[in-house]
Design an enzyme around this catalytic site. Structure first.
Site, PDB file in Angstrom:
ATOM      1  CG  PHE A 230      -9.427  -9.369  12.176  1.00  0.00           C
ATOM      2  CD1 PHE A 230      -8.157  -9.568  12.490  1.00  0.00           C
ATOM      3  CD2 PHE A 230      -9.607  -9.304  10.869  1.00  0.00           C
ATOM      4  CE1 PHE A 230      -7.294  -9.983  11.521  1.00  0.00           C
ATOM      5  CE2 PHE A 230      -8.943  -9.778   9.793  1.00  0.00           C
ATOM      6  CZ  PHE A 230      -7.638 -10.409  10.207  1.00  0.00           C
ATOM      7  CD  GLN A 231      -7.053  -7.192   8.321  1.00  0.00           C
ATOM      8  OE1 GLN A 231      -8.180  -7.280   7.598  1.00  0.00           O
ATOM      9  NE2 GLN A 231      -5.882  -7.678   7.938  1.00  0.00           N
TER      10      GLN A 231
ATOM     11  CE  LYS B 242     -17.838  -5.850   4.378  1.00  0.00           C
ATOM     12  NZ  LYS B 242     -17.451  -7.294   4.630  1.00  0.00           N
TER      13      LYS B 242
ATOM     14  CD  GLU C 151      -1.606  -2.352   1.546  1.00  0.00           C
ATOM     15  OE1 GLU C 151      -0.528  -2.552   2.028  1.00  0.00           O
ATOM     16  OE2 GLU C 151      -2.675  -3.338   1.983  1.00  0.00           O
TER      17      GLU C 151
ATOM     18  CG  MET D  95      22.764  11.678   1.574  1.00  0.00           C
ATOM     19  SD  MET D  95      23.860  12.707   0.758  1.00  0.00           S
ATOM     20  CE  MET D  95      22.911  13.336  -0.427  1.00  0.00           C
TER      21      MET D  95
HETATM   22  C1  LIG Z   1      12.875   5.599   4.483  1.00  0.00           C
HETATM   23  C2  LIG Z   1      14.194   5.960   4.562  1.00  0.00           C
HETATM   24  N1  LIG Z   1      14.942   5.653   5.462  1.00  0.00           N
HETATM   25  C3  LIG Z   1      16.230   6.003   5.843  1.00  0.00           C
HETATM   26  C4  LIG Z   1      16.640   7.067   5.181  1.00  0.00           C
HETATM   27  C5  LIG Z   1      17.901   7.863   5.501  1.00  0.00           C
HETATM   28  N2  LIG Z   1      18.795   7.837   4.265  1.00  0.00           N
HETATM   29  C6  LIG Z   1      18.850   8.968   3.375  1.00  0.00           C
HETATM   30  S1  LIG Z   1      19.610   8.830   2.145  1.00  0.00           S
HETATM   31  C7  LIG Z   1      19.811   7.216   2.428  1.00  0.00           C
HETATM   32  C8  LIG Z   1      20.916   6.247   1.723  1.00  0.00           C
HETATM   33  C9  LIG Z   1      20.151   5.852   0.459  1.00  0.00           C
HETATM   34  O1  LIG Z   1      20.920   4.981  -0.297  1.00  0.00           O
HETATM   35  P1  LIG Z   1      20.575   4.627  -1.857  1.00  0.00           P
HETATM   36  O2  LIG Z   1      19.313   4.574  -2.241  1.00  0.00           O
HETATM   37  O3  LIG Z   1      21.662   3.394  -2.221  1.00  0.00           O
HETATM   38  O4  LIG Z   1      21.414   6.085  -2.550  1.00  0.00           O
HETATM   39  P2  LIG Z   1      22.910   6.686  -2.575  1.00  0.00           P
HETATM   40  O5  LIG Z   1      22.975   7.692  -1.696  1.00  0.00           O
HETATM   41  O6  LIG Z   1      23.745   5.511  -2.397  1.00  0.00           O
HETATM   42  O7  LIG Z   1      22.640   7.127  -3.945  1.00  0.00           O
HETATM   43  C10 LIG Z   1      19.687   6.788   3.638  1.00  0.00           C
HETATM   44  C11 LIG Z   1      19.402   5.649   4.456  1.00  0.00           C
HETATM   45  C12 LIG Z   1      15.711   7.823   4.453  1.00  0.00           C
HETATM   46  N3  LIG Z   1      16.024   8.951   3.828  1.00  0.00           N
HETATM   47  N4  LIG Z   1      14.475   7.266   4.203  1.00  0.00           N
END
Ligand SMILES: Cc1ncc(C[n+]2csc(CCOP(=O)(O)OP(=O)(O)O)c2C)c(N)n1
Ligand SMILES: [Mg+2]
Lengths: 565, 163
Positions: free
Chosen positions: A116-117, A166, A54, A475
């Site tokens: 439930f749910q 529902k 979802e 990042m």
């Molecule tokens: C749902 C979520 N969890 C954690 C983060 C923290 N976060 C920001 S950028 C990143 C790394 C992203 O890795 P990737 O998709 O491989 O992209 P890259 O930076 O390597 O290009 C994380 C863990 C986030 N922004 N969103």
């Protein structure tokens, strides 16, 4: 009130309302309490896209909304289905995107019993929706749906949730669809105050170092044309935020790129030395302003925004103009004259030459620099819609593509949601089927919603997922490198999955590029194939996003981080 | 600085949660909040006392106005407003000090609404400072329980705060 169209169940009435609102596509996932609604959908003309989680339904609805300007619609069952929507709703709320989310709910008689749910989804989403409803009387359903679409799409847009017990969906009602809504507590201001507009024009005329700082509001107000006219008329450089990308042509001589943490040096320098900031449809986010106290410290600030609560929220505004950006800019154009910016524009040209966005190609070997892929996608398909995940790849996509048109760059700004891009690209492609749609992805982000490969194959939605596979949560790794002594705690994800095989397992096309000269052919092949495609670009693993303003610093304290070999 | 906001809202379920949730989410401090129906049964009035400088007040007002169920927000200036609060004090007392307490109540035009062998309940209405004052005086006897309604307020004169 329009004429009654006869008796029908609440579920049928919901479909009827969707027709009246011009909805042709919805994203969702069924469940127990939704059975009556899914039964009504079965022989309706509305396209229901069955996602595999979802969360993806909410992101896809948002992608659809961003690409088309229409309101996105998603639906999920009670309990876990509803809570799975939460991230997507929060994302739409942070970026002010019009969306209506429907959730099934346990029968009215069971609400509050931990049935439930059962989940109290109106309670849960209260802080992340513009408004929400629990329908308590089937007769009110049409009015509520009418209001939901109205609220989502007018004023400052945002998500609205409608929770449907529902029994409401099975009860027979006499169907009336109201012609208009009557909400005495909701009257967005559209027309900007003329006195304020004239004051702004006077400031512009006297300004020597004006900067236009434009954001997502320009896109949602459809004001890109007016913005360009204004910039040219007053001769001011324009910086656009992540959500404002495409609101001003990226190839225009007055364009100075993105402001803030990973903005261009020249945008940040320009803001800091400006004497007049003309802010349009922005909210002075901390990723843009850096250290608040020193943000544009010598500038007067004109702020055009539809939401009065954004005025002086973070930065004290001198001339607020509350209303719709398009109308205000149109009026401002009547009074505005050229500013005193001759010298200023020369200085900006100098900065642009002195501090261009750049990266260093590997001197030897044939490794792939991630920025190079963005440039190649642009060359191959300049009018593509670029959707992104969150991370380094997102910033490179914002820096290096130079978007020319509104609604061609779709990215999670305020919430920064990894896993957003792929489902959002599905919505974008369904909204704009004639466009080539790329999801610029990371090896981490893609794995947050990769199950949607099943959706794009089953529904034949030919999006191209370009994975910038650096083997890291890049990042975060970059911050660990810079601020935590290279202690790469839980950020290495090397060799965790073979993305080509993963694509193939779902019946999508899987391609891989490991060398520089394989980049362009892979892009071309993906476009030509017309199939849902995953391209695994194996890129230089420790490339950094540059430049960068460290957290908490002033935005002119911006560092170069380009990695030599 | 403290401000009294008179907030007209739709008389619907969930509205109090929306208002209270907005205050806590955005970190505004509420000193008191009262809610009750108005002369129009579809509208309730909340009287909210908030603490903060003018910038905070401005943000609070705007954020309240953003809620769809909020119809109107008015900052009531104390000069042009009548404000009242009601308090009940259950004070330890016995025959030895009962009349002394009744005298204090008298001075404040408070009423004794319950008398028991070892306690009595005093009802007092007034502005905040009056209630603070009687509380001070009753404290030495031992306040076993106390409840205050929070402030309600209306603008003076014929002009009101309406939708
Ligand atoms: C749902 C979520 N969890 C954690 C983060 C923290 N976060 C920001 S950028 C990143 C790394 C992203 O890795 P990737 O998709 O491989 O992209 P890259 O930076 O390597 O290009 C994380 C863990 C986030 N922004 N969103
Ligand atoms: Mg990565």
């Amino acid at each position: 009130m329009t004429e009654s169209t006869g008796k029908m169940t609440g579920a049928r009435a919901l479909i009827e309302c969707l027709y009246r609102e011009g909805v042709d596509t919805i994203f969702g996932y069924p469940g127990g309490v939704l059975l009556p609604i899914y039964d009504a959908l079965y022989d309706s003309d509305i396209r229901h896209v069955l996602v595999r989680h979802e969360q993806a339904a909410a992101h896809a609805a948002e992608g659809y909304a961003r690409a088309t300007g229409k309101t996105g619609v998603c639906i999920a069952t009670s309990g876990p289905g509803a809570t799975n929507l939460v991230t997507g709703i929060a994302n739409a709320y942070m970026d002010s995107i019009p969306m209506v989310a429907f959730t099934g709910q346990v029968p009215s008689s069971l609400i509050g019993n931990d049935a439930f749910q059962e989940a109290n989804i109106t309670g849960i989403t209260m802080p992340i929706t513009k408004h929400n409803y629990l329908v308590q009387d089937a007769k009110e359903l049409p009015r509520i749906i009418k209001e939901a679409f109205h609220i989502a799409s007018t004023g400052r847009p945002g998500p609205v949730l409608v929770d449907l017990p529902k029994d409401i969906t099975t009860e027979e009602i006499e169907f009336y669809y109201p012609d208009k809504v009557e909400l005495r507590g909701y009257n967005p201001t559209y027309r900007g105050n003329l006195q304020q507009i004239k004051k702004a024009a006077a400031e512009i005329k006297n300004s020597e170092n004006p900067v236009i700082y434009a954001g997502g509001g320009v896109i949602s107000s459809d004001a890109a044309g007016e913005l360009k006219e204004l910039a040219e008329k007053i001769q001011a450089p324009v910086t656009t935020t992540l959500t404002g990308m495409g609101g001003f042509p990226g190839n225009h001589s007055l364009f100075i790129g993105m402001p803030g943490m990973h903005g261009s040096k020249y945008a940040n320098y320009a803001i800091q030395e400006s004497d007049l900031i003309i802010a349009v449809g922005v909210r002075f986010d901390d990723r843009v302003t850096g250290k608040l106290k020193s943000f544009a410290a010598n500038a007067k600030i004109i702020h055009i925004d539809i939401d009065p609560a954004e005025i002086s929220k973070n930065v004290k505004v001198d001339i607020p103009i509350v209303g719709d950006a398009k109308g205000i800019l149109t009026n401002l154009l009547k009074y505005a004259e050229k500013s005193q910016s001759e010298e200023w524009l020369k200085k900006i040209e100098y900065w642009k030459k002195q501090y261009p966005l750049h990266y260093i190609e590997p001197a030897t070997g044939d490794g792939i620099k991630p920025q190079y892929i963005i440039e190649q996608i642009k060359e191959a398909c300049e009018d593509a819609i670029i959707v992104t995940e969150v991370g380094q790849h997102q910033m490179w996509a914002a820096q290096y593509f130079r978007y020319k048109e509104p609604r061609t760059f779709i990215s999670s700004g305020g919430l920064g949601t990894m896993g957003y891009g792929f489902p959002a690209s599905i919505g974008a492609k369904l909204g704009k089927p004639d466009k080539v749609v790329f999801d610029i992805s990371g090896d981490g982000s893609f794995q947050m919603n990769s199950q949607e490969l099943a959706t794009v194959v089953q529904e034949n939605v030919p999006v191209i997922i370009a994975i910038f596979n650096n083997g890291y949560l890049g990042m975060v790794r970059q911050w660990q490198e810079l601020f935590f002594d290279r202690r790469y705690s839980s950020t290495c994800i090397q060799d965790s999955v073979d993305f080509v095989k993963l694509a193939e397992a779902y019946g999508a096309l899987g391609l891989r590029a490991t060398k520089r000269d394989e980049v362009r052919p892979a892009i071309e092949e993906a476009i030509k194939s017309g199939r849902p495609t995953v391209i695994d670009f194996v890129v230089e693993c420790e490339e950094n996003v540059s430049p960068m303003v460290p957290a908490g610093a002033a935005i002119n304290e911006i560092l170069d981080l380009e990695r030599k070999e | 600085m403290r401000h009294t906001l008179s907030v007209l809202v739709e008389n619907k379920h969930g509205v109090l949660t929306r208002v209270a949730g907005m205050f806590s989410r955005r970190g505004y401090n509420i000193d008191s909040l009262t809610v009750g129906v108005t002369e129009d049964p579809t509208i309730s009035r909340m009287t909210i006392v908030v603490r903060g400088d003018d910038d905070v007040l401005e943000q609070v007002t705007k954020q309240l106005n953003k809620l769809i169920d909020v119809i109107r927000v008015t900052d009531l200036k104390s000069e042009e407003t009548v404000e009242r609060e009601l308090a009940l004090f259950k004070v330890s007392s016995d025959v030895s000090n009962r009349s002394e307490i009744m005298q204090i109540a008298d001075i404040f035009r408070a009423r004794i609404i319950d008398v028991a062998p070892r306690s009595m309940i005093i009802e007092v209405t007034g502005d905040e400072s009056k209630i603070d004052a009687i509380e001070q005086l009753l404290r030495p006897f031992g306040i076993r329980e106390m409840v205050r309604t929070g402030k309600v307020a209306l603008r003076r004169g014929a002009k009101g705060v309406s939708s």
